[in-house]
Design an enzyme around this catalytic site. Structure first.
Site, PDB file in Angstrom:
ATOM      1  N   ASP A  13       0.809  -1.224   0.000  1.00 17.29           N
ATOM      2  CA  ASP A  13       0.000   0.000   0.000  1.00 17.29           C
ATOM      3  C   ASP A  13       0.841   1.272   0.000  1.00 17.29           C
ATOM      4  O   ASP A  13       0.423   2.299   0.523  1.00 17.29           O
ATOM      5  CB  ASP A  13      -0.959   0.039   1.216  1.00 17.29           C
ATOM      6  CG  ASP A  13      -1.762  -1.243   1.335  1.00 17.29           C
ATOM      7  OD1 ASP A  13      -2.251  -1.706   0.301  1.00 17.29           O
ATOM      8  OD2 ASP A  13      -1.883  -1.772   2.460  1.00 17.29           O
ATOM      9  N   LYS A  16       2.197   2.118  -5.078  1.00 18.80           N
ATOM     10  CA  LYS A  16       2.890   1.595  -6.277  1.00 18.80           C
ATOM     11  C   LYS A  16       2.102   1.861  -7.551  1.00 18.80           C
ATOM     12  O   LYS A  16       2.674   2.142  -8.589  1.00 18.80           O
ATOM     13  CB  LYS A  16       3.102   0.075  -6.141  1.00 18.80           C
ATOM     14  CG  LYS A  16       4.128  -0.307  -5.100  1.00 18.80           C
ATOM     15  CD  LYS A  16       4.318  -1.808  -5.046  1.00 18.80           C
ATOM     16  CE  LYS A  16       3.143  -2.536  -4.429  1.00 18.80           C
ATOM     17  NZ  LYS A  16       2.877  -2.254  -3.029  1.00 18.80           N
ATOM     18  N   GLY A  40      -3.987  -4.146  -4.307  1.00 24.32           N
ATOM     19  CA  GLY A  40      -4.976  -3.101  -4.574  1.00 24.32           C
ATOM     20  C   GLY A  40      -4.243  -1.866  -5.044  1.00 24.32           C
ATOM     21  O   GLY A  40      -3.529  -1.254  -4.277  1.00 24.32           O
ATOM     22  N   HIS A  41      -4.365  -1.562  -6.318  1.00 27.04           N
ATOM     23  CA  HIS A  41      -3.642  -0.415  -6.855  1.00 27.04           C
ATOM     24  C   HIS A  41      -4.641   0.626  -7.356  1.00 27.04           C
ATOM     25  O   HIS A  41      -5.467   0.342  -8.210  1.00 27.04           O
ATOM     26  CB  HIS A  41      -2.715  -0.868  -7.994  1.00 27.04           C
ATOM     27  CG  HIS A  41      -1.600  -1.757  -7.508  1.00 27.04           C
ATOM     28  ND1 HIS A  41      -0.824  -2.507  -8.343  1.00 27.04           N
ATOM     29  CD2 HIS A  41      -1.145  -2.003  -6.266  1.00 27.04           C
ATOM     30  CE1 HIS A  41       0.069  -3.172  -7.614  1.00 27.04           C
ATOM     31  NE2 HIS A  41      -0.110  -2.886  -6.358  1.00 27.04           N
ATOM     32  N   GLN A 224       2.167  -6.051  -3.072  1.00 25.43           N
ATOM     33  CA  GLN A 224       2.474  -6.119  -1.637  1.00 25.43           C
ATOM     34  C   GLN A 224       3.804  -5.390  -1.377  1.00 25.43           C
ATOM     35  O   GLN A 224       4.088  -4.442  -2.074  1.00 25.43           O
ATOM     36  CB  GLN A 224       2.527  -7.574  -1.122  1.00 25.43           C
ATOM     37  CG  GLN A 224       1.181  -8.276  -1.123  1.00 25.43           C
ATOM     38  CD  GLN A 224       0.793  -8.844  -2.474  1.00 25.43           C
ATOM     39  OE1 GLN A 224       1.583  -9.540  -3.081  1.00 25.43           O
ATOM     40  NE2 GLN A 224      -0.395  -8.563  -2.929  1.00 25.43           N
TER      41      GLN A 224
HETATM   42  P1  IMP Z   1      -2.657 -12.772   1.674  1.00 25.34           P
HETATM   43  O1  IMP Z   1      -1.687 -12.207   0.683  1.00 25.34           O
HETATM   44  O2  IMP Z   1      -4.093 -12.535   1.304  1.00 25.34           O
HETATM   45  O3  IMP Z   1      -2.357 -14.205   1.993  1.00 25.34           O
HETATM   46  O4  IMP Z   1      -2.462 -11.974   3.060  1.00 25.34           O
HETATM   47  C1  IMP Z   1      -1.257 -12.109   3.823  1.00 25.34           C
HETATM   48  C2  IMP Z   1      -0.845 -10.770   4.432  1.00 25.34           C
HETATM   49  O5  IMP Z   1      -0.457  -9.875   3.393  1.00 25.34           O
HETATM   50  C3  IMP Z   1      -1.962 -10.048   5.200  1.00 25.34           C
HETATM   51  O6  IMP Z   1      -1.376  -9.328   6.269  1.00 25.34           O
HETATM   52  C4  IMP Z   1      -2.514  -9.071   4.195  1.00 25.34           C
HETATM   53  O7  IMP Z   1      -3.119  -7.951   4.796  1.00 25.34           O
HETATM   54  C5  IMP Z   1      -1.238  -8.682   3.479  1.00 25.34           C
HETATM   55  N1  IMP Z   1      -1.458  -8.211   2.108  1.00 25.34           N
HETATM   56  C6  IMP Z   1      -1.756  -8.954   1.024  1.00 25.34           C
HETATM   57  N2  IMP Z   1      -1.870  -8.184  -0.061  1.00 25.34           N
HETATM   58  C7  IMP Z   1      -1.641  -6.929   0.339  1.00 25.34           C
HETATM   59  C8  IMP Z   1      -1.560  -5.666  -0.345  1.00 25.34           C
HETATM   60  O8  IMP Z   1      -1.710  -5.549  -1.572  1.00 25.34           O
HETATM   61  N3  IMP Z   1      -1.279  -4.593   0.431  1.00 25.34           N
HETATM   62  C9  IMP Z   1      -1.041  -4.689   1.754  1.00 25.34           C
HETATM   63  N4  IMP Z   1      -1.068  -5.831   2.433  1.00 25.34           N
HETATM   64  C10 IMP Z   1      -1.374  -6.946   1.728  1.00 25.34           C
END
Ligand code: IMP
Length: 434
Positions: A13, A16, A40-41, A224
């Site tokens: 977040d 990017k 989420g972009h 991420q």
């Molecule tokens: P997962 O990727 O859904 O398995 O989530 C694992 C961890 O990564 C959690 O803490 C999510 O909140 C975090 N996470 C996954 N995708 C994002 C992102 O795009 N931005 C911020 N945190 C993320």
């Protein structure tokens, strides 16, 4: 160095999407190489806001090629929904512009169900995943029971893949007290979706290799952030992929030499969604203020993000582990109007100073941030487009961050708007305008 990889230098977040969109003007192709629709972009262009999860952020610019590499896990239903949503906003994406690697593993409904069942069962020790099935899909990839995009083209292969998939998942589901997978329904759903997604399937490695020979500029778009990396992040509170620039090569089918300049994106403060250590987290009015001014709610899940001061020790760490050449600092304007600003420079654990966050969970839990305090600024930095437009205290803050993280700031973003960006060093060219 003609190619650029953009990766998050914190917990995701960082903004990017805007930077990738901005840089994609200079690129011929944009490539996603890890993650899935957990990303989420948000792109703000004029009075339109585009929210992307799976599609590379370059898709909103006409004339650019977009690639989803094999390092991504692909939910085909989410893909089609996103294409339809963008279509309704006037952005039409066809197989002439979007190429998805044939060897991309699919996220299926049972992955999502498993992700959610596990999180529910974990209670207080839940990871706080996005519930999109990302982790279970990567597990199946490593477990050699994934159904990959190319498998949808051949009914016999699909049957065999379903056998392996169900043998594993039905046993797991039994243990969790869930009903077995309805094989006929899953197969029918895959057969229905196949003709809609297969037109996008391509040997992405080959297309990229051809582009490379033509001297095309490629922009790799990370999702991420480095602190959510499955190896170097705050494990187990991480995502299930490697989020570092090294993954750009293996997650797209290009050699490591193809990556070029690595641009790390960092917010001028820190946020995190989901559970896990966050040493500089703020639980006071300043934390609330950062969340409000920064609109810190997840693009994918709508969850409130945890907010805190910039942690220079952690970013210094990710610069090393991710091989970052320059930082794009975002959301500086969120700090406008604070009397003073703190920067985490290290940790005190059991009375001992540490300059990096140790790996052991027990030590991470005890880490107390050591802060350096700088004066804030009352002027607005929002929308600044030249270095000279920034107040002296803001420049001082940025310069101090550069010293502490031992890396230059190459770009500065001062609002979600595409053009509110100060270019210091062009990652594609290497000029310095400061
Ligand atoms: P997962 O990727 O859904 O398995 O989530 C694992 C961890 O990564 C959690 O803490 C999510 O909140 C975090 N996470 C996954 N995708 C994002 C992102 O795009 N931005 C911020 N945190 C993320």
């Amino acid at each position: 160095m003609s190619n650029v990889a953009v990766i998050g230098a914190q917990w995701g977040d960082e903004g990017k999407g805007k930077i990738v969109d901005w840089l994609s003007e200079r690129a011929d192709a944009v490539v996603r190489f890890q993650g899935g629709h957990n990303a989420g972009h948000t792109l703000v262009i004029g009075n339109q806001t585009y929210k992307l999860s799976l599609l590379p952020s370059g898709v909103v610019r006409g004339g650019k090629l977009s690639f989803i590499g094999n390092g991504v896990v692909l939910d085909p239903w989410a893909l089609l929904a996103e294409i339809a949503k963008l279509g309704a906003q006037g952005v039409h994406i066809g197989p002439d512009k979007l190429f998805i690697a044939e060897n991309t593993p699919l996220i299926l409904p049972p992955h999502r169900e498993l992700d959610q069942m596990r999180e529910e069962a974990a209670g207080a020790s839940r990871i706080g995943t996005t519930g999109r099935g990302i982790g279970p899909a990567y597990e199946d990839k490593a477990g050699r029971r994934a159904i990959r995009l190319a498998d949808l083209a051949d009914p016999e292969t699909l049957e065999a893949r379903l056998d392996r998939f169900l043998a594993h998942h039905d046993a797991l589901r039994k243990g969790l007290g869930a009903a077995p997978i309805d094989r006929a329904a899953l197969k029918a759903a895959l057969e229905e979706i196949a003709p809609q997604v297969l037109p996008f399937a391509a040997p992405v490695w080959l297309r990229l290799s051809e582009l490379r020979k033509q001297g095309a500029k490629v922009l790799f778009e990370g999702a991420q952030g480095a602190l959510l990396d499955v190896d170097f992040g705050t494990y187990p509170y991480v995502t299930s992929s490697n989020t570092m620039a090294g993954q750009a090569a293996s997650g797209s089918g290009m050699g490591p030499g193809a990556v070029g300049y690595v641009l790390g994106i960092a917010k001028a403060y820190t946020t995190r969604v989901g559970a896990g250590p966050f040493p500089t987290e703020l639980f006071d009015a300043i934390g609330e203020r950062l969340g409000e001014r920064g609109h810190e709610f997840g693009t994918v899940t709508g969850r409130k993000r945890r907010c805190g001061w910039f942690d220079a020790a952690l970013v210094r760490q990710t610069i090393a582990t991710a091989g970052i050449h320059g930082i794009a600092l975002t959301k500086l304007d969120v700090l406008d109007g604070l009397d003073e600003i703190r920067i985490g420079v290290g940790y005190e654990i059991d009375g001992v100073r540490h300059d990096h966050l140790p790996t052991a969970a027990a030590l991470q839990a005890k880490a107390k941030p050591i802060y350096e305090t700088l004066p804030g600024w009352s002027e607005s930095t929002q929308g600044a487009r030249r270095w000279a437009d920034l107040p002296a205290a803001a420049i001082k803050y940025v310069k101090r961050l550069e010293e502490l993280i031992d890396c230059p700031v190459a770009l500065l973003s001062t609002s979600p708007e595409r053009e509110d960006t100060i270019l210091v060093t062009d990652p594609f060219a290497g000029s310095d305008s400061r």
